[in-house]
Every structure is written in structure tokens, then in C-alpha cells.
Design an enzyme around this catalytic site. Sequence first.
Site, PDB file in Angstrom:
ATOM      1  N   VAL A  63       0.799  -1.220   0.000  1.00  0.00           N
ATOM      2  CA  VAL A  63       0.000   0.000   0.000  1.00  0.00           C
ATOM      3  C   VAL A  63       0.838   1.279   0.000  1.00  0.00           C
ATOM      4  O   VAL A  63       0.298   2.368  -0.192  1.00  0.00           O
ATOM      5  CB  VAL A  63      -0.981   0.025   1.192  1.00  0.00           C
ATOM      6  CG1 VAL A  63      -1.968  -1.131   1.109  1.00  0.00           C
ATOM      7  CG2 VAL A  63      -0.243   0.033   2.522  1.00  0.00           C
ATOM      8  N   ASN A  89      -8.578  -0.864   6.171  1.00  0.00           N
ATOM      9  CA  ASN A  89      -8.194  -1.442   7.458  1.00  0.00           C
ATOM     10  C   ASN A  89      -6.694  -1.385   7.719  1.00  0.00           C
ATOM     11  O   ASN A  89      -6.258  -1.506   8.859  1.00  0.00           O
ATOM     12  CB  ASN A  89      -8.675  -2.899   7.510  1.00  0.00           C
ATOM     13  CG  ASN A  89      -8.166  -3.643   8.713  1.00  0.00           C
ATOM     14  OD1 ASN A  89      -8.444  -3.289   9.856  1.00  0.00           O
ATOM     15  ND2 ASN A  89      -7.376  -4.686   8.467  1.00  0.00           N
ATOM     16  N   SER A 140      -8.462   4.039  15.891  1.00  0.00           N
ATOM     17  CA  SER A 140      -7.986   3.407  17.120  1.00  0.00           C
ATOM     18  C   SER A 140      -8.424   4.263  18.303  1.00  0.00           C
ATOM     19  O   SER A 140      -8.614   5.480  18.170  1.00  0.00           O
ATOM     20  CB  SER A 140      -6.466   3.290  17.113  1.00  0.00           C
ATOM     21  OG  SER A 140      -5.967   2.930  18.387  1.00  0.00           O
ATOM     22  N   TYR A 153       1.560   7.063  16.099  1.00  0.00           N
ATOM     23  CA  TYR A 153       0.382   6.242  15.879  1.00  0.00           C
ATOM     24  C   TYR A 153      -0.878   7.026  16.229  1.00  0.00           C
ATOM     25  O   TYR A 153      -1.850   7.036  15.473  1.00  0.00           O
ATOM     26  CB  TYR A 153       0.481   4.971  16.729  1.00  0.00           C
ATOM     27  CG  TYR A 153      -0.652   3.991  16.514  1.00  0.00           C
ATOM     28  CD1 TYR A 153      -0.719   3.234  15.347  1.00  0.00           C
ATOM     29  CD2 TYR A 153      -1.641   3.807  17.467  1.00  0.00           C
ATOM     30  CE1 TYR A 153      -1.747   2.329  15.135  1.00  0.00           C
ATOM     31  CE2 TYR A 153      -2.680   2.909  17.268  1.00  0.00           C
ATOM     32  CZ  TYR A 153      -2.720   2.163  16.105  1.00  0.00           C
ATOM     33  OH  TYR A 153      -3.746   1.272  15.900  1.00  0.00           O
ATOM     34  N   LYS A 157      -3.869   7.987  13.577  1.00  0.00           N
ATOM     35  CA  LYS A 157      -5.215   7.463  13.809  1.00  0.00           C
ATOM     36  C   LYS A 157      -6.201   8.579  14.172  1.00  0.00           C
ATOM     37  O   LYS A 157      -7.390   8.497  13.872  1.00  0.00           O
ATOM     38  CB  LYS A 157      -5.182   6.393  14.898  1.00  0.00           C
ATOM     39  CG  LYS A 157      -4.452   5.116  14.460  1.00  0.00           C
ATOM     40  CD  LYS A 157      -5.087   4.495  13.231  1.00  0.00           C
ATOM     41  CE  LYS A 157      -4.468   3.172  12.866  1.00  0.00           C
ATOM     42  NZ  LYS A 157      -5.140   2.532  11.705  1.00  0.00           N
TER      43      LYS A 157
END
Length: 253
Positions: A63, A89, A140, A153, A157
Site C-alpha cells: 500500500v 483497514n 484506534s 500512531y 489514527k
Amino acid sequence: MKLKDKIALVTAGASGMGRAAAETFAAQGAHVIVVDVDEEAAGAVVDGIAASGGSATAAVVDVRDLEALKKLADDVTAEHGKLDILYNNVGIPGAAGLDMTPEEWDTGLEINGRASFFLSGYLTDALKASGNASVIFTSSTSGLIGSPFSPLYSFTKGGVIALVRSMALAMAGDGIRVNAIAPGSVETPGLPAFFRASPEETEKRKAAFFAQIPLGRAAQPEEIAQVALFLASDMSSFVTGVTIPVDGGLTAK
């Protein structure tokens, strides 16, 4: 058969939450395109779906490669003429802390943000052709409440949540709904990577973290997949622009 005759695409569909979603969508009548960088694992998911009487194909894609994502979108459009469900996802824990290399920063953004943004854009015409499409992102709880250990992260998210709201508004006129799922801890092969410790220490940290969850445990991938099914199907026909925590009550505290 809540997804009968639907075409669904799931990124990172060869393991964990993606695999559970692919299997759930197929069991509900959808033809599922399982996208993953691991050819063998993606093939195993497709074989399992076929053995259960479902329909699926595999697409091996890194990706981070935008040209490969564009080709994937073109292939889906040429073969099916539409896309009813896009489940963005794919994601990784990424580098911890604030001391990271530019390459680690880029990788986190490319996989957790850029890939899903561009794939959604490349597939917009196919989603419009559905007339009743659903786009789902995996965010998340770290995007809702922050993580002291993985700010990158949390950044990526949290950005997904803002993107979902904007895309929902931009695409509503074309009958496309856009929502996100915000899992907490989920028992997947990738879970140990979040603790970044030896196997023994990881088990201790998991136990301590799970003790903070009101329901007292991590989720199973199938529990996330059931929420994805809700968002993918007409059960959520008037739901768009929202992020649903699936975290055992963690963010309710």
C-alpha cells in the site's frame, strides 16, 4: 445475507481484523477482494472463504506504492464496474516515542494515512457507481485519547477520524457513507508489536493493560468484524461521519 451481491474490498485482509472482516463479509453474501502484501496469507484467506461456500479473490499490493493502488482501483472498476464496500483497514504500530528517523516517520504516515486516502480517491467513481456505498476506516482508541508511548500512531489514527468526518460530508451527495471503527486492544498477531518487549514482558504488559479495560479483556477480531458488518450493510443506512469505539468501555472512563 446482509451483503448479498455486494462487492467489498478489504485492505490488510490476510490476518487479524481484516481477515475476520473478509470472512464475515463473504459469509453474508459479498464477493470480497482480499488485499494484502503477503501473497500466501491472502491466498489462504481466499481458499478458506471458497471452502465455506463464499466468493473472494486476492490482490497482492504494497500500500505504500501509489501506482500499485491506482492499478488495483482500475482493476476493480474494470472487472466489477462498482464497489459497494471499501474497508480501509491497513495500519501498523509504527515507531515509538519521539526519537525516530525520517524514514520511520514516512512509513507510519504512508501506511496509516496516505494509502487509505489515495485508495479512497482512486475508487471514488466505483463507489459512486454503487449508489449505496459504504467506506470504513480502522482508526484506534489511540486516536481518541492519545498514547504516551506512540505519538506517531495517535497522530495518524486521530487524523483518520478527522478525514472520516470530511469525507462523509464530501461524499454524502453521491450516496456514499463514510465511518470509522476505533478498536482498543484486539487479540491479533500484530498485538505484541504494540508492547515492544520480550514475550515474557509483553504478557505482563498485556495483563496490566487489559485490567484497565472495564470489560476486563481484549476484543476478538470477530467482534470488530461484526461492527464492520453493521457499517457495511443497510443496518447503518443513516449513519455517516462517525467513529465507533469498540474497546470494552476503555474510552468511557
